[in-house]
Design a protein around this motif. Sequence first.
Motif, PDB file in Angstrom:
ATOM      1  N   VAL A   1      10.218 -26.396  98.480  1.00  0.00           N
ATOM      2  CA  VAL A   1      10.335 -25.607  97.247  1.00  0.00           C
ATOM      3  C   VAL A   1      11.688 -24.896  97.211  1.00  0.00           C
ATOM      4  O   VAL A   1      12.395 -24.934  96.199  1.00  0.00           O
ATOM      5  CB  VAL A   1       9.181 -24.586  97.144  1.00  0.00           C
ATOM      6  CG1 VAL A   1       9.414 -23.590  96.016  1.00  0.00           C
ATOM      7  CG2 VAL A   1       7.850 -25.314  96.963  1.00  0.00           C
ATOM      8  N   PHE A   2      12.070 -24.255  98.301  1.00  0.00           N
ATOM      9  CA  PHE A   2      13.311 -23.485  98.337  1.00  0.00           C
ATOM     10  C   PHE A   2      14.535 -24.393  98.198  1.00  0.00           C
ATOM     11  O   PHE A   2      15.439 -24.102  97.419  1.00  0.00           O
ATOM     12  CB  PHE A   2      13.402 -22.683  99.635  1.00  0.00           C
ATOM     13  CG  PHE A   2      14.634 -21.829  99.709  1.00  0.00           C
ATOM     14  CD1 PHE A   2      14.729 -20.647  98.981  1.00  0.00           C
ATOM     15  CD2 PHE A   2      15.702 -22.197 100.499  1.00  0.00           C
ATOM     16  CE1 PHE A   2      15.875 -19.857  99.040  1.00  0.00           C
ATOM     17  CE2 PHE A   2      16.848 -21.422 100.567  1.00  0.00           C
ATOM     18  CZ  PHE A   2      16.931 -20.240  99.832  1.00  0.00           C
ATOM     19  N   LEU A   3      14.551 -25.475  98.946  1.00  0.00           N
ATOM     20  CA  LEU A   3      15.728 -26.343  98.931  1.00  0.00           C
ATOM     21  C   LEU A   3      15.878 -27.111  97.612  1.00  0.00           C
ATOM     22  O   LEU A   3      16.972 -27.529  97.274  1.00  0.00           O
ATOM     23  CB  LEU A   3      15.691 -27.312 100.113  1.00  0.00           C
ATOM     24  CG  LEU A   3      15.867 -26.650 101.478  1.00  0.00           C
ATOM     25  CD1 LEU A   3      15.600 -27.652 102.596  1.00  0.00           C
ATOM     26  CD2 LEU A   3      17.249 -26.038 101.599  1.00  0.00           C
ATOM     27  N   ARG A   4      14.803 -27.280  96.863  1.00  0.00           N
ATOM     28  CA  ARG A   4      14.890 -27.920  95.548  1.00  0.00           C
ATOM     29  C   ARG A   4      15.696 -27.030  94.595  1.00  0.00           C
ATOM     30  O   ARG A   4      16.532 -27.510  93.847  1.00  0.00           O
ATOM     31  CB  ARG A   4      13.507 -28.166  94.966  1.00  0.00           C
ATOM     32  CG  ARG A   4      13.543 -28.858  93.599  1.00  0.00           C
ATOM     33  CD  ARG A   4      12.165 -29.071  92.988  1.00  0.00           C
ATOM     34  NE  ARG A   4      11.268 -29.778  93.886  1.00  0.00           N
ATOM     35  CZ  ARG A   4      10.089 -29.299  94.299  1.00  0.00           C
ATOM     36  NH1 ARG A   4       9.661 -28.119  93.893  1.00  0.00           N
ATOM     37  NH2 ARG A   4       9.331 -29.998  95.108  1.00  0.00           N
ATOM     38  N   ASP A   5      15.431 -25.703  94.634  1.00  0.00           N
ATOM     39  CA  ASP A   5      16.108 -24.772  93.735  1.00  0.00           C
ATOM     40  C   ASP A   5      16.030 -23.366  94.336  1.00  0.00           C
ATOM     41  O   ASP A   5      15.114 -22.595  94.010  1.00  0.00           O
ATOM     42  CB  ASP A   5      15.454 -24.807  92.350  1.00  0.00           C
ATOM     43  CG  ASP A   5      16.243 -24.048  91.306  1.00  0.00           C
ATOM     44  OD1 ASP A   5      17.124 -23.233  91.656  1.00  0.00           O
ATOM     45  OD2 ASP A   5      15.969 -24.268  90.106  1.00  0.00           O
ATOM     46  N   PRO A   6      16.971 -23.027  95.238  1.00  0.00           N
ATOM     47  CA  PRO A   6      16.909 -21.743  95.940  1.00  0.00           C
ATOM     48  C   PRO A   6      16.818 -20.531  95.013  1.00  0.00           C
ATOM     49  O   PRO A   6      16.050 -19.604  95.267  1.00  0.00           O
ATOM     50  CB  PRO A   6      18.209 -21.710  96.747  1.00  0.00           C
ATOM     51  CG  PRO A   6      18.573 -23.139  96.923  1.00  0.00           C
ATOM     52  CD  PRO A   6      18.110 -23.838  95.672  1.00  0.00           C
ATOM     53  N   MET A   7      17.577 -20.532  93.941  1.00  0.00           N
ATOM     54  CA  MET A   7      17.615 -19.364  93.065  1.00  0.00           C
ATOM     55  C   MET A   7      16.337 -19.207  92.248  1.00  0.00           C
ATOM     56  O   MET A   7      15.982 -18.100  91.863  1.00  0.00           O
ATOM     57  CB  MET A   7      18.857 -19.409  92.181  1.00  0.00           C
ATOM     58  CG  MET A   7      20.121 -19.201  93.032  1.00  0.00           C
ATOM     59  SD  MET A   7      21.652 -19.475  92.143  1.00  0.00           S
ATOM     60  CE  MET A   7      21.918 -21.210  92.487  1.00  0.00           C
ATOM     61  N   LYS A   8      15.632 -20.289  92.019  1.00  0.00           N
ATOM     62  CA  LYS A   8      14.336 -20.213  91.340  1.00  0.00           C
ATOM     63  C   LYS A   8      13.246 -19.803  92.337  1.00  0.00           C
ATOM     64  O   LYS A   8      12.355 -19.032  92.007  1.00  0.00           O
ATOM     65  CB  LYS A   8      13.989 -21.559  90.705  1.00  0.00           C
ATOM     66  CG  LYS A   8      12.682 -21.543  89.938  1.00  0.00           C
ATOM     67  CD  LYS A   8      12.416 -22.889  89.286  1.00  0.00           C
ATOM     68  CE  LYS A   8      11.078 -22.881  88.576  1.00  0.00           C
ATOM     69  NZ  LYS A   8      10.766 -24.218  88.035  1.00  0.00           N
ATOM     70  N   ALA A   9      13.324 -20.325  93.562  1.00  0.00           N
ATOM     71  CA  ALA A   9      12.312 -20.035  94.573  1.00  0.00           C
ATOM     72  C   ALA A   9      12.351 -18.581  95.021  1.00  0.00           C
ATOM     73  O   ALA A   9      11.309 -17.965  95.246  1.00  0.00           O
ATOM     74  CB  ALA A   9      12.482 -20.960  95.776  1.00  0.00           C
ATOM     75  N   VAL A  10      13.560 -18.039  95.174  1.00  0.00           N
ATOM     76  CA  VAL A  10      13.736 -16.635  95.575  1.00  0.00           C
ATOM     77  C   VAL A  10      14.761 -16.016  94.617  1.00  0.00           C
ATOM     78  O   VAL A  10      15.951 -15.958  94.921  1.00  0.00           O
ATOM     79  CB  VAL A  10      14.205 -16.499  97.047  1.00  0.00           C
ATOM     80  CG1 VAL A  10      14.356 -15.026  97.432  1.00  0.00           C
ATOM     81  CG2 VAL A  10      13.239 -17.192  97.996  1.00  0.00           C
ATOM     82  N   PRO A  11      14.296 -15.587  93.435  1.00  0.00           N
ATOM     83  CA  PRO A  11      15.226 -14.983  92.474  1.00  0.00           C
ATOM     84  C   PRO A  11      15.962 -13.800  93.108  1.00  0.00           C
ATOM     85  O   PRO A  11      15.351 -12.958  93.746  1.00  0.00           O
ATOM     86  CB  PRO A  11      14.307 -14.518  91.336  1.00  0.00           C
ATOM     87  CG  PRO A  11      13.089 -15.384  91.454  1.00  0.00           C
ATOM     88  CD  PRO A  11      12.925 -15.635  92.934  1.00  0.00           C
ATOM     89  N   GLY A  12      17.275 -13.809  92.975  1.00  0.00           N
ATOM     90  CA  GLY A  12      18.081 -12.754  93.569  1.00  0.00           C
ATOM     91  C   GLY A  12      18.656 -13.112  94.927  1.00  0.00           C
ATOM     92  O   GLY A  12      19.363 -12.313  95.531  1.00  0.00           O
TER      93      GLY A  12
ATOM     94  N   GLY B   1      20.924 -26.503  95.177  1.00  0.00           N
ATOM     95  CA  GLY B   1      19.770 -27.139  95.798  1.00  0.00           C
ATOM     96  C   GLY B   1      19.962 -28.622  96.024  1.00  0.00           C
ATOM     97  O   GLY B   1      20.930 -29.225  95.571  1.00  0.00           O
ATOM     98  N   VAL B   2      19.033 -29.203  96.745  1.00  0.00           N
ATOM     99  CA  VAL B   2      19.012 -30.642  97.018  1.00  0.00           C
ATOM    100  C   VAL B   2      17.991 -31.228  96.042  1.00  0.00           C
ATOM    101  O   VAL B   2      16.786 -31.107  96.243  1.00  0.00           O
ATOM    102  CB  VAL B   2      18.610 -30.931  98.487  1.00  0.00           C
ATOM    103  CG1 VAL B   2      18.575 -32.422  98.755  1.00  0.00           C
ATOM    104  CG2 VAL B   2      19.551 -30.218  99.454  1.00  0.00           C
ATOM    105  N   LYS B   3      18.479 -31.824  94.991  1.00  0.00           N
ATOM    106  CA  LYS B   3      17.609 -32.279  93.906  1.00  0.00           C
ATOM    107  C   LYS B   3      16.872 -33.576  94.212  1.00  0.00           C
ATOM    108  O   LYS B   3      15.765 -33.789  93.737  1.00  0.00           O
ATOM    109  CB  LYS B   3      18.419 -32.452  92.611  1.00  0.00           C
ATOM    110  CG  LYS B   3      19.122 -31.183  92.160  1.00  0.00           C
ATOM    111  CD  LYS B   3      18.162 -30.030  91.946  1.00  0.00           C
ATOM    112  CE  LYS B   3      18.890 -28.799  91.429  1.00  0.00           C
ATOM    113  NZ  LYS B   3      18.083 -27.606  91.483  1.00  0.00           N
ATOM    114  N   ASP B   4      17.452 -34.444  95.038  1.00  0.00           N
ATOM    115  CA  ASP B   4      16.842 -35.728  95.359  1.00  0.00           C
ATOM    116  C   ASP B   4      15.685 -35.531  96.356  1.00  0.00           C
ATOM    117  O   ASP B   4      15.894 -34.994  97.450  1.00  0.00           O
ATOM    118  CB  ASP B   4      17.907 -36.665  95.941  1.00  0.00           C
ATOM    119  CG  ASP B   4      17.357 -38.042  96.232  1.00  0.00           C
ATOM    120  OD1 ASP B   4      16.901 -38.260  97.380  1.00  0.00           O
ATOM    121  OD2 ASP B   4      17.375 -38.881  95.329  1.00  0.00           O
TER     122      ASP B   4
END
Length: 136
Positions: A90-101, A108-111
């Motif tokens: 979850v975090f590596l897909r989109d760090p800023m979405k997973a932990v806002p701030g 992130g690693v989208k693939d």
Amino acid sequence: MKPCWLSLALGLAGSLLATTASAAPDAAALARGEQVYARCAACHAIEANRTGPQHCGLFGRRAGTAPGYADYSKAMRASTTVWNEKSLNVFLRDPMKAVPGTAMGYAGVKDDAERADLIAWLKQASRPGVACTVRH
């Protein structure tokens, strides 16, 4: 004729071995994961804190608690995330979405396959006492 309990035990043992064997990443996946990790090397290392925290001992550690690393964002320090395959995915897909701030300014690693290989490699490479040494 085998006792009923023995047949059941042997069947369960065989299933467990098959599950464990299929869960182990192959050498090619680990090599690909290490290549993906090279993108992280600008800020992270397995054995030492850099701009970002060390990854040694990552699995099972609560986010924001790497030994000797003090530059976490308030958001990461306040996170209740414990790093495992699922939380890293979850975090590596989109760090800023997973932990806002979070201070980690990486998109992130989208693939999905690259992320899975990276997580498999991290799991192997970040084991304290086996593949890395925690430094304080």
